[in-house]
Motif scaffolding. Structure first.
Motif, mmCIF file in Angstrom:
data_model
loop_
_atom_site.group_PDB
_atom_site.id
_atom_site.type_symbol
_atom_site.label_atom_id
_atom_site.label_comp_id
_atom_site.label_asym_id
_atom_site.label_seq_id
_atom_site.Cartn_x
_atom_site.Cartn_y
_atom_site.Cartn_z
ATOM 1 N N PRO A 302 0.803 -1.242 0.000
ATOM 2 C CA PRO A 302 0.000 0.000 0.000
ATOM 3 C C PRO A 302 0.826 1.276 0.000
ATOM 4 N N ILE A 303 2.055 1.213 0.466
ATOM 5 C CA ILE A 303 2.904 2.413 0.446
ATOM 6 C C ILE A 303 3.059 2.911 -0.984
ATOM 7 N N PHE A 304 3.140 1.979 -1.931
ATOM 8 C CA PHE A 304 3.354 2.332 -3.340
ATOM 9 C C PHE A 304 2.057 2.266 -4.150
ATOM 10 N N GLY A 305 0.910 2.098 -3.463
ATOM 11 C CA GLY A 305 -0.369 2.122 -4.159
ATOM 12 C C GLY A 305 -0.823 0.787 -4.682
ATOM 13 N N SER A 306 -0.429 -0.331 -4.027
ATOM 14 C CA SER A 306 -0.870 -1.643 -4.465
ATOM 15 C C SER A 306 -1.551 -2.377 -3.305
ATOM 16 N N PHE A 307 -1.920 -3.640 -3.561
ATOM 17 C CA PHE A 307 -2.775 -4.360 -2.633
ATOM 18 C C PHE A 307 -2.145 -5.691 -2.213
ATOM 19 N N THR A 308 -2.950 -6.568 -1.632
ATOM 20 C CA THR A 308 -2.447 -7.858 -1.140
ATOM 21 C C THR A 308 -1.790 -8.667 -2.258
#
Length: 508
Positions: A302-308
């Motif tokens: 999530p820091i870079f805008g992604s998910f699990t």
């Protein structure tokens, strides 16, 4: 005399099939094949979430780039490994599809993407802490369980291949057209023909070559569009917290934690599946390392805008089809994914591959996963036990979400989240039923149900061919005519004679 098994994940790498290094050129070629196989799946999640969040095309592109970048980072961590991280197997990592419905629910509830990112970070951190617990289930995963899970993985992926073959986008006018299905059939034919070629290099690259040739054919007949390749930046670094700092909502975290349990289950199944295909030793520590890589990469995504992040089952099928077991091949694929995340123009080139082309190749890939599971189930002993009902029931549960996607619609949300995945449904039922029938002895008899009664107790000649005159069993131990105990070797090659060899056999 007794011997025990031990985890070999840290022994010299040359002893393991997955540690073979095929060289730079082969690694890049086979790695690209892995990327093309999973590309449609990895970009689908950010596309869906971006649409649900009402993002602009540019912001959706940021989500896609982040998914590619983090998928590559997670793949490198899983394949190359660090101390306590990575199972060091040819497993491709990417955004998990299991979390899509939960993330959409969080977004449309008004909390937006920041709440999704916060929920992913906290739930993945908890998943990281409980990863060693999941690794301990290995002893409860005999062939009857792993074979069922692997078969279910392949079967549950078949609808994905079918949708790809129909065009991918159900809202498009040409979805399901004969043109799309014909293109998928042409690609499938290419895979089969190239696999039949007597040249090993061509046969192993049959999937990649079929994707390239299928795309060229699609371009020739006007079914591939490369006009948008020049649109957008050529190079772009992922920006931390591009969509704002994460927010932490308790309901969102709880719902995402259920998804993390599902992802842990599915990744455990994928690790076991690829371990079977590669034919390598797997211990609980190695599985725990793989799960920690899964959850660790999910926590920072999530820091870079992604998910699990989770292992991609379709790439397990690619390993089975090609027979290329090297983890360095998949690591090369990870580098390609990172590059695609930093060079959006390359991502746009691969995105131009028609979905129908992926569908034709996917039919073989996913079918191979199912066939690998069936091969394992063929080794299971079904006589005088309840293994048949274990397999039948678990497979049935695994197929329910495929046959009736709305089956669990009126169940509690947490239950629907877990059992809406056919893979996790089959895994949970296979493990529980194996425990009930094969580990809990109370109530068991030789004729305990119609499934057992239908199989007479017989022995095949091949099973008794190694016995000699005078050999006899006493209390589960085999002795020869002179009274010397004959060691019995388990399926994993270890000798499990726990009692000392007596001078004479005990009196029966």
């Amino acid at each position: 005399m007794s011997t025990t098994t031990h985890d070999k994940s840290h022994e010299p790498s040359t002893k393991r099939p997955e540690d073979e290094n095929l060289g730079l050129g082969a690694n890049i070629a086979y790695g690209l094949q892995h990327v093309l196989t999973m590309y449609g799946g990895i970009v689908a999640v950010p596309l869906i979430i971006g649409q649900a969040a009402g993002l602009s095309p540019a912001d959706t592109g940021v989500l896609i780039a982040a998914a590619l970048f983090m998928g590559g980072v997670a793949t490198l961590l899983q394949t190359l490994g660090l101390p306590f991280f990575g199972c060091q197997l040819p497993l491709v990592q990417g955004v998990s599809f299991a979390s899509v419905s939960t993330m959409i629910a969080i977004v449309v509830s008004g909390n937006g993407l920041p709440a999704v990112f916060g929920a992913v970070m906290v739930s993945a951190a908890i998943g990281f802490l409980i990863a060693p617990v999941f690794s301990k289930v290995l002893k409860f995963l005999p062939a009857v369980v792993t074979g069922t899970i692997i078969t279910t993985i392949g079967l549950t992926l078949m609808p994905v291949a079918a949708r790809w073959a129909m065009g991918g986008n159900s809202q498009a006018e040409d979805f399901g057209s004969m043109a799309n299905i014909g293109l998928a059939a042409f690609t499938l034919l290419l895979v089969l023909v190239l696999s039949k070629v007597g040249v090993a290099a061509i046969s192993r690259l049959s999937i990649l070559l079929a994707l390239v040739l299928g795309t060229l054919f699609a371009t020739f007949v006007g079914m591939a569009d490369f006009s948008s390749i020049d649109e957008g930046p050529i190079f772009a670094l992922p920006m931390p917290f591009y969509f704002g700092p994460p927010t932490f909502e308790i309901p969102a975290i709880i719902s995402m934690l259920i998804v993390v349990v599902v992802i842990l289950t599915e990744t455990t199944a994928d690790i076991i599946a690829v371990g079977e295909i590669v034919d390598t030793k797997l211990g609980s520590k190695r599985i725990a390392d793989g799960l920690r890589a899964d959850m660790g990469s999910s926590a920072i995504a999530p820091i870079f805008g992604s998910f699990t992040q989770s292992a991609f089952a379709q790439n397990v099928g690619l390993v089975a089809v090609t027979g290329v077991k090297s983890r360095f091949v998949v690591a090369a694929g990870g580098i390609i994914l990172v590059t695609l995340g930093l060079l959006p123009i390359m991502g746009r080139v691969i995105a131009a591959v028609p979905t129908a082309v992926l569908g034709g190749a996917g039919l073989v890939l996913f079918g191979t996963v199912a066939a690998s599971g069936i091969r394992i189930l063929a080794r299971v002993e079904y006589r005088n036990n309840m293994n048949l009902v274990v397999v039948a029931t678990a497979l049935g549960f695994g197929m329910i979400p495929i046959a009736a996607p709305n089956f669990y619609e009126h169940f509690p949300t947490w239950f629907e989240t877990i059992f809406h995945s056919g893979i996790s449904s089959a895994a949970i039922m296979a493990i529980l039923l194996n425990l009930l029938f094969n580990h809990m002895s109370f109530g068991n008899t030789d004729q305990s149900s119609v499934f057992v009664a239908g199989t007479d107790r017989i022995l095949y000649r091949s099973e008794v061919a190694a016995l000699s005159e005078g050999d006899h069993f006493v209390d589960g131990r085999l002795f020869n005519a002179e009274g010397t105990e004959v060691p019995i070797i388990e399926e994993d090659g270890t000798v499990t004679t726990d009692n000392p060899v007596p001078e004479k056999p005990p009196t029966a």
